[in-house]
Design an enzyme around this catalytic site. Sequence first.
Site, PDB file in Angstrom:
ATOM      1  N   LEU A  68       0.838  -1.203   0.000  1.00  0.00           N
ATOM      2  CA  LEU A  68       0.000   0.000   0.000  1.00  0.00           C
ATOM      3  C   LEU A  68       0.869   1.248   0.000  1.00  0.00           C
ATOM      4  CD1 LEU A  68      -2.612   1.661   0.406  1.00  0.00           C
ATOM      5  CD2 LEU A  68      -2.352   1.255   2.874  1.00  0.00           C
ATOM      6  N   ASP A  69       1.612   1.419   1.078  1.00  0.00           N
ATOM      7  CA  ASP A  69       2.522   2.553   1.235  1.00  0.00           C
ATOM      8  C   ASP A  69       3.803   2.017   1.829  1.00  0.00           C
ATOM      9  OD1 ASP A  69       3.866   4.876   1.845  1.00  0.00           O
ATOM     10  OD2 ASP A  69       2.464   5.545   3.384  1.00  0.00           O
ATOM     11  N   PRO A  70       4.747   1.609   0.996  1.00  0.00           N
ATOM     12  CA  PRO A  70       4.852   1.869  -0.447  1.00  0.00           C
ATOM     13  C   PRO A  70       4.134   0.809  -1.291  1.00  0.00           C
ATOM     14  CG  PRO A  70       6.813   0.746   0.297  1.00  0.00           C
ATOM     15  CD  PRO A  70       5.953   0.927   1.518  1.00  0.00           C
ATOM     16  N   ASP A  80       0.426   3.655  -3.543  1.00  0.00           N
ATOM     17  CA  ASP A  80       0.709   5.094  -3.655  1.00  0.00           C
ATOM     18  C   ASP A  80       1.573   5.392  -4.873  1.00  0.00           C
ATOM     19  OD1 ASP A  80       2.899   3.790  -2.559  1.00  0.00           O
ATOM     20  OD2 ASP A  80       3.350   5.361  -1.111  1.00  0.00           O
ATOM     21  N   ARG A 112       5.673  13.452   1.368  1.00  0.00           N
ATOM     22  CA  ARG A 112       4.911  12.222   1.614  1.00  0.00           C
ATOM     23  C   ARG A 112       4.708  12.102   3.114  1.00  0.00           C
ATOM     24  NH1 ARG A 112       6.654   7.586   0.797  1.00  0.00           N
ATOM     25  NH2 ARG A 112       5.109   6.528  -0.495  1.00  0.00           N
TER      26      ARG A 112
END
Length: 942
Positions: free
Chosen positions: A620-622, A625, A739
């Site tokens: 997801l993050d990373p 995104d 970020r």
Amino acid sequence: MFSCFKQIKDFVNKMLKLTRFPIQSTIGRRHLGTRKVIAIRREDQSVWERRAPFSPMHVRKLVKSGVKVIVQPSNRRAYPMQAYLNAGAVVQEDISEANIIFGVKQVPIDQLIPDKTYCLFSHTIKAQESNMSLLDVILEKNIRLIDYEKLVDQKGQRVVAFGKMAGVAGTVNILHGLGLRLLALGHHTPFMHIGPAHNYRNSSMARQAVRDAGYEIALGLMPKSVGPLTFVFTGSGNVSQGSQEVFQELPHEYVTPELLRKAAEHGNPNKVYGCEVRRRHYLERAEGGGFDPVEYEQHPERYISTFSKKIAPYASVVINGIYWAVNSPKLLTIPDAKHLLRPAYTPWLPTSMGAPALPHRMLAICDISADPGGSIEFMNECTTIDTPFCLYDADRNKDTKSFKGPGVLVCSIDNMPTQIPRESTDFFGDLLFPFTSDILQSVATKPLEEHNFMPTVYGAIIASNGKLTPNFEYIQELRLASTKSRQKEATAGQIEKQVVIFGAGRVAAPLVEYLHRHPSIGITVACEQKDLADNLAREYPGVESVYLNAVDNPSAVQELVAKADVAVSILPRDLHPIVAKACIKEGTHMVTASYAKENLTVLHPDAVAAGVTILNEVGLDPGIDHLLALECMQEAKSLGGRITSFESFCGGLPAPEFSNNPLRYKFSWSPRSALINTLASAKYLSKGQLVNIKEGGDLMGATKTLDFLPGFNLEGFPNGDSTKYANYYGIPDATTLLRGTIRYKGFTEATRTLQLLRLLDPEAHPILHNKGPEITWRQLICNLLEFQDCSIMFENLKTRIAEHTGSDFAVELLEELGLLDDVGVIKCGSPLDTLTHYLSTKLNLDKDERDLVILRHEIGIAWPENKREVRGINFVVYGDANGHSAMAKTVGYPAAIATKMVLDGEIQERGVILPFASEIYRPILSRLRVEGLHSSETSKFY
């Protein structure tokens, strides 16, 4: 030498008896002056487990004989801790002083203490796959394992068991279930007034409820449409005896197996019929017929079961209490079930107006033996006290939510005696106590040969001194046979590719589920928490679970990698290099959802040379995104746009309705990472200005309000080094690059307060050393704040905390989190790790709660003719209550899709890579949208 010592000791005792001062002996004492210490561990295998191996009465006897008894605290135990204290026990968390540790059920692997003797039901003697990791660690830690199940007498009969109590509880349960099942089929019966066994204070009250139901049956209140009810009891041992004692509270008549059919067809509905079935009644030699009990014990494979033909067609309820051994004939097979459960015309099942006939004679099975895949083959997983019943039909469907529909009601709880915990503890302790003195001589670090165990105890020792004892070496052979069988099944199923997944944590289920959709992919899950891997293996048939400690056993990592085409690591990111190095050596590709840190990127040349792809940052993050940002940026660039700014915030949160705690947060991923990130460094660009926040600095001071979703009360703070994304995304002209992490408002204030209170200090603290004295949370807070007097009055303590921090919020925060209570601290070395462990339970996202993932990109685009646009991308995903969490879906699915792409050769780039190429990120995004993971866009022009 020993006989000489014995003669001397006898002589001295004789002389002292004459002077009326005999030597005081201790149970199990083999050397004068040594005191034995035992422990009774806390039961944690099930939330329902309330039994103990010894009652306070047994403890009192042990203490009086000179044994020190340590009892691990538990408020769940049926006997309260005070009762054990009154009996002379020491109640404390640390049981490492004890040489012998007594329990009931299996011990979590991480709680096994090396060089100890453990007495428990290990469920390993049939090479049960789910417990092989437990056995492996027992061998690795040089533990001597005594299994109650193998404490047998000279005739091979078990001498220590809960069997009778299991029979009592199981029969009460199945009578309760029978009432519900018949009601769902249209028939109200007296059984409706019998509850589950744990509803009663003791078995006497349960029997009274059965007796009351029997009174109504005798009065003729059983519907004629049900027909005569027949109860078949398999075996005549303790389980069967306990079952029949409950059954006999009903108006009953016993019939022989030969007369069972007659009772089923022509019996009196004002009573019930019982039939005790022994081996000789349904087992016969495959060739020539007949039954020889001696031959059967030696060669069970020569026999077949006729139960499905001679007994089962005429049984309303089967109560199975027989011990099933590997290679023995099964009582009922899957094909048997297909035959017995097909609706058929049965003339002895009458109908009455408004009440349909029963679909088939067999209504219920209570498999008290609870041996998945054993004597009842189609019972391949146990039911639980929470969900005690399951409808199983002829098409192998299972329904645990309804009593209506086709099939037989199955109850197969593997810890039934815990439903009557005090009686079970008393009963079991009485049986075990006579063998205690012999067990107490055990010293696990000494060779088995140096002990003089009685035959009953010696025969129950499964493992000792790092190896299986001779009587149980067959377990390894069974394991090998099972492995070969699985390999054969894999070949038959045309397995073409193999994936090994390292880790089985919170995000593993969607990853496994996606790959499991493809029959050509074989999946192995390797994890130190073997129970998590076992859960996945049970949920997704064909998945293999393996115990693995990657840190201590890198050679095992390499063995698993060597058999795979792709390795997926969802371990903590510091462990990825262990897997990556093994992949490079074995020529196996690798996928991770984590950041590609320097300890991985340095392996890039080696990975290229080996022709190996190590794909990172596909979570997801990373992960997502990157994919959404790149999709937008590449589209803008292709149309002549230039990226001037990029702000991105992402976070996993509890759904708003579950955010009612001081942090406004619950953990759906690593709790430690979520907290330590608040102390991390950060670097970002803001309108051309470089902002640098050092590690341990005031990261929370850079928090800003986020209002892109007006319905949420959000805030965000920077995360890591954002400046490097100018190169990663190819946006060198961006003057703002940020970020960050999303939280609900209030999180920042709470974590800054925790920092101020030194509770987020990651350094080891002496007061939290696991060998130090026990402390409470209140004492820990006083110590961290350097208050000299830890016994300060509660109200004064709150005043001093408010003065120390300069606000009342700190007091409110600590009170709401329970950190000012006089409750013991589970010490984990540092304040951060100790708090993390505590909050991982207190603020854990419960099964019936859902979480939420929010991702927001704001991308500034400069267009020709001096137009400027700010494009917003919102990605919002909710978790499914009792299903996959939002965090699990948004990490697991992209990792799974990327893994499948590597397997299929869609990703050809070699080395340590990121998903920034369009041939990688576009297909992943497209396939995520098929999974229902969509984003939305907004746009404003200036």
